[in-house]
Design a protein around this motif. Structure first.
Motif, PDB file in Angstrom:
ATOM      1  N   TYR A 130       0.705  -1.266   0.018  1.00 50.98           N
ATOM      2  CA  TYR A 130      -0.123  -0.088   0.173  1.00 50.98           C
ATOM      3  C   TYR A 130       0.944   1.376  -0.049  1.00 50.98           C
ATOM      4  O   TYR A 130       0.494   2.266  -0.846  1.00 50.98           O
ATOM      5  N   SER A 131       2.105   1.507   0.816  1.00 46.21           N
ATOM      6  CA  SER A 131       2.735   2.482   0.958  1.00 46.21           C
ATOM      7  C   SER A 131       3.529   2.545  -0.428  1.00 46.21           C
ATOM      8  O   SER A 131       3.712   3.907  -0.945  1.00 46.21           O
ATOM      9  N   ALA A 132       4.272   1.658  -0.887  1.00 49.48           N
ATOM     10  CA  ALA A 132       4.926   1.663  -1.868  1.00 49.48           C
ATOM     11  C   ALA A 132       4.232   1.983  -3.519  1.00 49.48           C
ATOM     12  O   ALA A 132       4.801   2.934  -4.260  1.00 49.48           O
ATOM     13  N   ILE A 133       2.917   1.791  -3.464  1.00 43.18           N
ATOM     14  CA  ILE A 133       2.101   2.129  -4.582  1.00 43.18           C
ATOM     15  C   ILE A 133       1.972   3.737  -4.732  1.00 43.18           C
ATOM     16  O   ILE A 133       1.935   4.263  -5.818  1.00 43.18           O
ATOM     17  N   VAL A 134       1.686   4.200  -3.386  1.00 42.96           N
ATOM     18  CA  VAL A 134       1.475   5.559  -3.258  1.00 42.96           C
ATOM     19  C   VAL A 134       2.899   6.298  -3.821  1.00 42.96           C
ATOM     20  O   VAL A 134       2.626   7.205  -4.537  1.00 42.96           O
ATOM     21  N   LEU A 135       3.808   5.865  -3.351  1.00 46.69           N
ATOM     22  CA  LEU A 135       5.360   6.428  -3.910  1.00 46.69           C
ATOM     23  C   LEU A 135       5.511   6.168  -5.346  1.00 46.69           C
ATOM     24  O   LEU A 135       6.008   7.248  -6.007  1.00 46.69           O
ATOM     25  N   MET A 136       5.251   5.328  -5.841  1.00 48.67           N
ATOM     26  CA  MET A 136       5.250   4.934  -7.357  1.00 48.67           C
ATOM     27  C   MET A 136       4.427   5.849  -8.258  1.00 48.67           C
ATOM     28  O   MET A 136       5.017   6.341  -9.122  1.00 48.67           O
ATOM     29  N   ALA A 137       3.329   5.966  -7.780  1.00 47.63           N
ATOM     30  CA  ALA A 137       2.209   6.849  -8.477  1.00 47.63           C
ATOM     31  C   ALA A 137       2.644   8.275  -8.362  1.00 47.63           C
ATOM     32  O   ALA A 137       2.075   9.144  -9.377  1.00 47.63           O
ATOM     33  N   LEU A 138       3.772   8.779  -7.522  1.00 42.40           N
ATOM     34  CA  LEU A 138       4.016  10.184  -7.464  1.00 42.40           C
ATOM     35  C   LEU A 138       5.348  10.154  -8.025  1.00 42.40           C
ATOM     36  O   LEU A 138       6.121  11.145  -7.397  1.00 42.40           O
ATOM     37  N   PHE A 257       4.860   1.398   9.795  1.00 43.03           N
ATOM     38  CA  PHE A 257       3.852   1.255   8.947  1.00 43.03           C
ATOM     39  C   PHE A 257       3.929   1.710   7.718  1.00 43.03           C
ATOM     40  O   PHE A 257       3.627   0.803   6.662  1.00 43.03           O
ATOM     41  N   VAL A 258       5.026   2.414   7.215  1.00 38.82           N
ATOM     42  CA  VAL A 258       5.415   2.628   5.888  1.00 38.82           C
ATOM     43  C   VAL A 258       6.104   1.285   5.370  1.00 38.82           C
ATOM     44  O   VAL A 258       5.885   1.004   4.301  1.00 38.82           O
ATOM     45  N   VAL A 259       7.150   0.612   6.116  1.00 38.00           N
ATOM     46  CA  VAL A 259       7.907  -0.196   5.415  1.00 38.00           C
ATOM     47  C   VAL A 259       7.167  -1.569   5.273  1.00 38.00           C
ATOM     48  O   VAL A 259       7.428  -2.355   4.522  1.00 38.00           O
ATOM     49  N   GLY A 302       0.350  -4.202   9.583  1.00 33.10           N
ATOM     50  CA  GLY A 302       0.464  -3.862   8.213  1.00 33.10           C
ATOM     51  C   GLY A 302       1.046  -4.894   7.176  1.00 33.10           C
ATOM     52  O   GLY A 302       0.603  -4.802   6.309  1.00 33.10           O
ATOM     53  N   PHE A 303       2.008  -5.780   7.566  1.00 31.80           N
ATOM     54  CA  PHE A 303       2.836  -6.725   6.732  1.00 31.80           C
ATOM     55  C   PHE A 303       1.750  -7.744   6.303  1.00 31.80           C
ATOM     56  O   PHE A 303       1.548  -8.298   5.317  1.00 31.80           O
TER      57      PHE A 303
END
Length: 564
Positions: A130-138, A257-259, A302-303
């Motif tokens: 979930y967090s990685a996709i947000v960073l990829m999309a930006l 949470f991010v990792v 989260g994981f």
């Protein structure tokens, strides 16, 4: 595993799993008279046992300075080639909605909203990170293709800062070894990590892969450093206050949470490290457990959510059907591959780096109050952690995975190798001091560690060997691109990087200037190794052409061979 030191200095030696003999009193570290930098208080004595001469200051400072200069020199081509970098494939796939939102006159908030929606949709259709996709999309190209190269700058900055922070915690906090060993260790680790990546383009320059793997590896190092400080309850400056501990605990929760929403390889390693921090707190500092457990709970939750995403099952069925090895074969394959890559990656460059670090390791050990007990146990735990990093790809794909996955395994391997060797060297130093204490004499050291001239000659020989090896690789066409900085420099000097950049902008000009919904563009004719991931196809039966067409508001964009 707990890494602790005595809270007091002087003649005491750390106790814990292994205690020093009652009669063992470590000699006072000789100090210079006058106002001398803290780092220089740890310079070893000369062969006569008298206070160290000024020559030691020069050789250690020169050695550390040479490593910094080498690191900076290696960074120059890596940064210089960034403006020639361009988006590709998954950069368009995940970022297209945010880009179109901005193109339609939307604000940054609208782009972030599109990124969050992309994470939601991907959770149910492709993967749960979930967090990685947000960073990829930006990715930076969402805002302007001219900004895309800044992504690589950010990745390099994140890797350097995180590695420096983690090394600082281990060297200055745990070992209390001062700045000189820190500079040496961090510089050498970063040089290895940046120059010998299995896939430099995926580790640094292709934003989608680099943010998903290298960046999350950097966050993991920060988590590990914070965990060590929270378990020990102190930094190098002194004990942590209640507020200081609380702030770091909150930061650790946010990082967890991010990792947890990132790649599964980093996730597995992070889970083991956080679990190890909880065990260390229980065994060594039970009162500190409350600062670690919240992050561990958040990470596990989260994981678990990330792994349980419906999209994971859909992706497995469509892309890796039948590749799942199962638990037993996954564990066996991971163990064997771990040992295989320990052998493969223990190459001449690593040996040279450790050889340069060796005097600094002795320096750090003599300054430290750590007992460096059970070096074989440290090596065994490190190997197990490294092996665990192979489990996600073997379980889902049946192999070690692509270069972008191998990149962070290599980064982890280098860090663990330095820790293991440092621990072994520290144990040898402690044994030598114990033998000297038995005889009532000062520990005898090889000339390398008791003569400034011998040490200077040793370091100079190591540096010349490194420079000679790099030069030989650069001149050999078969291996000219093996080192990332050499490859980047060659692309810059030959004009290859500029030619690639020019062809990309020419393609974009053709697309944007065409009034047709169907556009044909020539294939690229050049591709620098550190920048080029591939090209689009001559048909629309793949997602890359489709997303690129969507990016520019076209019905189709096809590639053709220009020379035809």
């Amino acid at each position: 595993m707990a890494i602790t030191t005595d809270s007091t200095r002087g003649d005491s030696v750390q106790t814990g799993a292994s205690t020093a003999p009652a009669h063992f009193k470590r000699p006072e570290t000789p100090r210079f008279d006058g106002h001398i930098d803290h780092d220089l208080e740890i310079i070893p004595p000369d062969a006569s046992g008298s206070a160290p001469r000024l020559g030691w200051r020069a050789v250690y400072l020169a050695s550390a300075a040479a490593l910094v200069v080498l690191l900076v020199a290696a960074l120059v081509p890596l940064l210089a080639i960034c403006p020639y970098n361009h988006s590709f494939a998954d950069d368009w796939h995940y970022g297209v909605d945010a880009h179109l939102a901005l193109q339609a006159g939307g604000s940054v908030i609208d782009a972030i909203g599109a990124a969050l929606q992309e994470a939601h949709d991907t959770f149910f259709s492709w993967q749960g990170t979930y967090s990685a996709i947000v960073l990829m999309a930006l990715q930076p190209g969402v805002f302007s293709e001219a900004l895309y190269g800044l992504g690589a700058v950010g990745i390099l900055a994140a890797l350097m800062l995180a590695t420096w922070y983690f090394a600082s915690v281990l060297v200055r906090d745990v070992l209390d070894a001062g700045r000189l060993p820190l500079v040496a260790f961090a510089s050498l680790i970063l040089l290895l990590q940046m120059q010998l990546l299995p896939s430099p383009v995926e580790g640094i320059y292709w934003y989608n892969a680099a943010i998903y793997y290298t960046f999350y590896h950097a966050l993991m190092l920060v988590m590990a450093g914070l965990s060590v400080r929270l378990v020990r309850g102190r930094t190098r400056k002194g004990p942590l206050s209640g507020r200081g501990s609380a702030v770091r605990a909150v930061a650790l929760v946010l990082l967890a949470f991010v990792v947890a929403g990132g790649n599964f390889v980093t996730g597995i390693v992070s889970a083991l490290l956080l679990g190890g921090a909880c065990v260390a707190a229980v065994l060594k500092a039970r009162g500190r457990l409350k600062f670690i457990v919240p992050a561990f709970v958040v990470f596990v939750a989260g994981f678990a959510v990330s792994m349980a995403a419906p999209g994971n099952a859909a992706r497995q069925a469509s892309q890796f059907a039948g590749d799942n090895l199962g638990v037993v074969l996954t564990l066996a394959s991971s163990a064997l591959s771990g040992m295989e890559y320990v052998v493969l990656w223990s190459n001449g460059c690593l040996v040279c780096a450790l050889a340069v670090a060796l005097p600094f390791m002795v320096l750090a050990a003599k300054r430290s109050t750590c007992s460096f007990a059970r070096p074989l146990a440290v090596a065994g735990l490190s190997l197990a952690l490294f092996m665990a990093s192979f489990t996600p790809t073997f379980y889902s794909m049946g192999n070690v995975g692509p270069g972008r996955v191998q990149n962070i395994r290599y980064d982890l391997f280098v860090v663990l190798a330095f820790i293991c060797v440092m621990w072994a060297v520290g144990r040898i130093v402690r044994l030598a001091e114990a033998r000297a204490a038995d005889t009532g004499e000062r520990a005898a050291w090889p000339r390398l560690f008791s003569s400034p001239r011998a040490y200077a000659a040793y370091v100079l020989a190591c540096l010349l060997l490194i420079v000679g090896s790099v030069g030989a690789l650069a001149l050999d066409s078969r291996h000219a691109d093996d080192l990332t900085s050499v490859s980047a420099a060659r692309s810059l000097l030959s004009g290859e990087a500029a030619a690639y950049d020019r062809e990309v902008w020419e393609r974009y000009t053709i697309i944007e200037s065409s009034d047709s919904d169907e556009v044909d563009v020539p294939y690229y004719t050049v591709g620098p190794k550190v920048l080029f991931m591939g090209d689009i196809y001559d048909n629309m039966d793949n997602y890359m052409n489709y997303r690129l067409a969507q990016w520019f508001g076209k019905k189709s964009i096809l590639a053709y061979h220009g020379q035809l």
